[in-house]
Write a protein that holds these residues in place. Sequence first.
Motif, mmCIF file in Angstrom:
data_model
loop_
_atom_site.group_PDB
_atom_site.id
_atom_site.type_symbol
_atom_site.label_atom_id
_atom_site.label_comp_id
_atom_site.label_asym_id
_atom_site.label_seq_id
_atom_site.Cartn_x
_atom_site.Cartn_y
_atom_site.Cartn_z
ATOM 1 N N PRO A 1 40.209 31.884 72.387
ATOM 2 C CA PRO A 1 41.176 32.207 73.577
ATOM 3 C C PRO A 1 40.427 32.648 74.815
ATOM 4 C CG PRO A 1 41.082 34.078 71.817
ATOM 5 C CD PRO A 1 40.246 32.740 71.274
ATOM 6 N N ASP B 1 44.740 34.085 78.448
ATOM 7 C CA ASP B 1 45.434 34.198 77.139
ATOM 8 C C ASP B 1 45.363 35.628 76.656
ATOM 9 O OD1 ASP B 1 45.665 31.401 76.983
ATOM 10 O OD2 ASP B 1 44.021 31.037 75.762
ATOM 11 N N LEU B 2 44.472 36.322 76.977
ATOM 12 C CA LEU B 2 44.575 37.890 76.321
ATOM 13 C C LEU B 2 45.232 38.856 77.267
ATOM 14 C CD1 LEU B 2 40.819 37.834 75.108
ATOM 15 C CD2 LEU B 2 42.783 37.945 73.502
ATOM 16 N N THR C 1 48.515 41.237 76.742
ATOM 17 C CA THR C 1 48.848 40.917 75.244
ATOM 18 C C THR C 1 48.638 42.427 74.746
ATOM 19 O OG1 THR C 1 47.574 38.932 74.999
ATOM 20 C CG2 THR C 1 48.043 40.136 73.162
ATOM 21 N N LEU D 1 44.498 42.783 68.302
ATOM 22 C CA LEU D 1 45.734 41.910 69.018
ATOM 23 C C LEU D 1 46.243 40.857 68.223
ATOM 24 C CD1 LEU D 1 43.426 41.610 72.345
ATOM 25 C CD2 LEU D 1 44.890 43.315 71.813
ATOM 26 N N ARG D 2 47.372 40.300 68.598
ATOM 27 C CA ARG D 2 47.848 39.324 67.689
ATOM 28 C C ARG D 2 47.968 37.994 69.048
ATOM 29 N NH1 ARG D 2 49.642 39.128 62.970
ATOM 30 N NH2 ARG D 2 50.220 41.376 61.932
ATOM 31 N N LEU D 3 47.194 37.038 68.589
ATOM 32 C CA LEU D 3 47.202 35.784 69.500
ATOM 33 C C LEU D 3 47.757 34.646 68.591
ATOM 34 C CD1 LEU D 3 43.706 36.224 70.998
ATOM 35 C CD2 LEU D 3 45.894 36.495 71.915
ATOM 36 N N ALA D 4 48.772 34.110 69.285
ATOM 37 C CA ALA D 4 49.591 32.936 68.545
ATOM 38 C C ALA D 4 49.869 33.290 66.934
ATOM 39 C CB ALA D 4 48.560 31.621 68.264
ATOM 40 N N TYR E 1 39.276 43.078 68.726
ATOM 41 C CA TYR E 1 38.197 42.905 69.696
ATOM 42 C C TYR E 1 37.708 44.424 70.001
ATOM 43 C CZ TYR E 1 39.683 38.265 71.607
ATOM 44 O OH TYR E 1 39.781 37.142 71.355
#
Length: 167
Positions: free
Chosen positions: A100, A104-105, A108, A126-129, A135
């Motif tokens: 990412p 993108d972050l 979030t 965190l939730r990415l996709a 982190y």
Amino acid sequence: MAWFLGLGIAGLVLLVFSLVFDGLLEGVFDGIGGGLDGLLSLPVIAGFVSALGFTGAIVLGTGGAGAGVAAGAGVLTGVGAAWLTWRLSRALLRGGTAAPRGEDLTGTSGTVVTAIPAGGYGEVLLRLAGQPVKYAAKAEVPLARGTEVWVDAVLSPTSVSVRPVER
């Protein structure tokens, strides 16, 4: 016809060799290709040689044409196969990374998993996709474990600045 089949098989062997040894011989063609940007890479050469050989064998075996016509058809098909291989390899290499980026972050939402002291670091999930990613996180105010947060900024590839969600 044996020569054409030999060329086709040699091209396939060269392709397998280039895939197994992944770039071992690429340096050999760097001096020759100069600024051709992968046009003389092993997969491209292998595609040309195998298409030339197999097409030449097919033309020679199925029609009444001579070796010259078969070689010409093989060269034309080989150039097409080489061009397609070159374009495909460029598209694959240009694909980028799955990591990412900062944009993108930012924005979030996540949850604190390790308490964050004021001005210090803790951890957030965190939730990415749809995937959970942890982190290192820094905040201006202390945040307890379980606090819902928003990402303000990306500090580095592995750390973010967060603030608590106000409801």
